[in-house]
Structures are given as structure tokens and as C-alpha cells.
Enzyme design. Structure first.
Site, PDB file in Angstrom:
ATOM      1  CG  ASP A   1      -2.099   0.952   1.178  1.00  0.00           C
ATOM      2  OD1 ASP A   1      -2.233   1.382  -0.252  1.00  0.00           O
ATOM      3  OD2 ASP A   1      -2.515   1.457   1.894  1.00  0.00           O
ATOM      4  N   GLY A   2       0.208   2.284  -0.530  1.00  0.00           N
ATOM      5  CA  GLY A   2       0.887   3.573  -0.655  1.00  0.00           C
ATOM      6  C   GLY A   2      -0.080   4.660   0.051  1.00  0.00           C
TER       7      GLY A   2
ATOM      8  CD  GLU B   1      -1.388   2.555  -3.714  1.00  0.00           C
ATOM      9  OE1 GLU B   1      -1.227   1.229  -3.172  1.00  0.00           O
ATOM     10  OE2 GLU B   1      -2.323   2.968  -2.740  1.00  0.00           O
TER      11      GLU B   1
ATOM     12  CG  ASP C   1      -5.250  -0.198  -1.607  1.00  0.00           C
ATOM     13  OD1 ASP C   1      -4.232   0.270  -2.125  1.00  0.00           O
ATOM     14  OD2 ASP C   1      -5.415   0.260  -0.395  1.00  0.00           O
TER      15      ASP C   1
ATOM     16  CG  HIS D   1      -9.104   2.395   3.673  1.00  0.00           C
ATOM     17  ND1 HIS D   1      -8.228   2.417   4.511  1.00  0.00           N
ATOM     18  CD2 HIS D   1      -8.613   3.065   2.637  1.00  0.00           C
ATOM     19  CE1 HIS D   1      -7.182   3.226   4.087  1.00  0.00           C
ATOM     20  NE2 HIS D   1      -7.535   3.337   2.705  1.00  0.00           N
TER      21      HIS D   1
ATOM     22  CG  ASP E   1      -3.952   2.740   5.224  1.00  0.00           C
ATOM     23  OD1 ASP E   1      -3.768   3.300   4.419  1.00  0.00           O
ATOM     24  OD2 ASP E   1      -4.617   2.787   6.193  1.00  0.00           O
TER      25      ASP E   1
END
Length: 155
Positions: free
Chosen positions: A7-8, A45, A68, A118, A128
């Protein structure tokens, strides 16, 4: 099989950013994160995927990357990066990172799975947390690739 969750995050776009990575193999777990000043979410990301692949110590095992980011997942799964590469990445952003990613893709041939962000996926949520914490750090690195593209008028 090796699982890489990525994740970024960016506080502002551009703004301070970070990435988070969780690598899983059998009962082994490794977490990675790093923060940058003045960057974008898409860069973080993609950098998360790169750092996850760079951390691998073994070749020949199946690798699945969970992200994501539609930007990253679609670019790879739909083959956009190969067209961008053929055209010399003309008018594309994040070229420095895509050029780092391509040899890693060829080496590890990862499979990508998009996960909804999320949405309660434990490892995605952890990534995250790592990314946001990294972006909030006090030892933020300069994102030289972003700076170079900004100076070329790309951002």
C-alpha cells in the site's frame, strides 16, 4: 507461495508520502516501510510493489502481490506497461519507477490481485498503517524521481 501485500499513502497529492509492505512465506513475516517528502500516492503504491519484490531472497517460487491500487494492478494485468515501454514512456508519469519494476516483473513474474482498500483485509490494513506512519515520520527522504518529473512539467 510468497504473498506480498502493498500500500502507498500520500498526505496531499503531492505531499508527504510513504509505503508499507507485508511479505508472507510459510510462517515467515517481514514488514517494510519508508517515508518521502513531496511525492504522490501512485508513486508510493508502485514503490511498495518494487520494494516488496526487491526484498525477495529466492527465485522460482510463485509470487502474488495484493494491492488496492487500480493504477498499478491494471497497468500490469492489462499490459499497459509494455505498450508504454514500446513507446518510450512518452508522456507517462513515474517512468523511473516503472523502469525499476519491469526487470523485477521479468525476474519474478508476479501475479497481481486487487483488493478493496479499507475493507477489513487484515494485511492490507497493516500496509496502510505502515504507509501512513512512514509518511508522518520525521526522517522523510527526497523523492528524486518525483522532483525530476516535476521539473519537466509532468506534475
Amino acid at each position: 507461495m510468497i504473498k506480498i501485500y502493498t500500500d502507498g499513502a500520500a498526505k496531499g497529492n503531492p505531499g508527504n508520502g510513504g509505503y508499507g509492505v507485508v511479505l508472507l512465506y510459510k510462517d515467515l513475516r517481514k514488514e517494510l516501510s519508508e517515508g518521502y517528502r513531496l511525492t504522490t500516492n501512485n508513486r508510493m503504491e508502485l514503490l511498495a510493489v518494487i520494494r516488496g519484490l526487491e526484498a525477495l531472497k529466492v527465485e522460482g517460487l510463485p509470487v502474488t502481490i495484493y494491492s488496492d491500487s487500480k493504477y498499478v494492478v491494471d497497468a500490469v494485468q492489462k499490459g499497459w506497461i509494455w505498450n508504454w515501454q514500446k513507446k518510450g514512456f512518452k508522456d507517462k508519469k513515474n517512468v523511473d519507477l516503472w523502469k525499476k519494476y519491469i526487470p523485477l516483473h521479468i525476474k519474478y513474474k508476479p501475479r497481481f490481485l486487487w483488493v478493496k482498500g479499507h475493507d477489513g483485509n487484515r494485511e492490507n490494513e497493516r500496509c496502510d498503517e505502515l504507509a501512513v506512519a512512514a509518511a508522518s515520520g520525521t526522517q522523510l527522504k527526497a523523492d528524486q524521481g518525483y522532483e525530476a518529473e516535476k521539473n519537466q512539467g509532468m506534475f
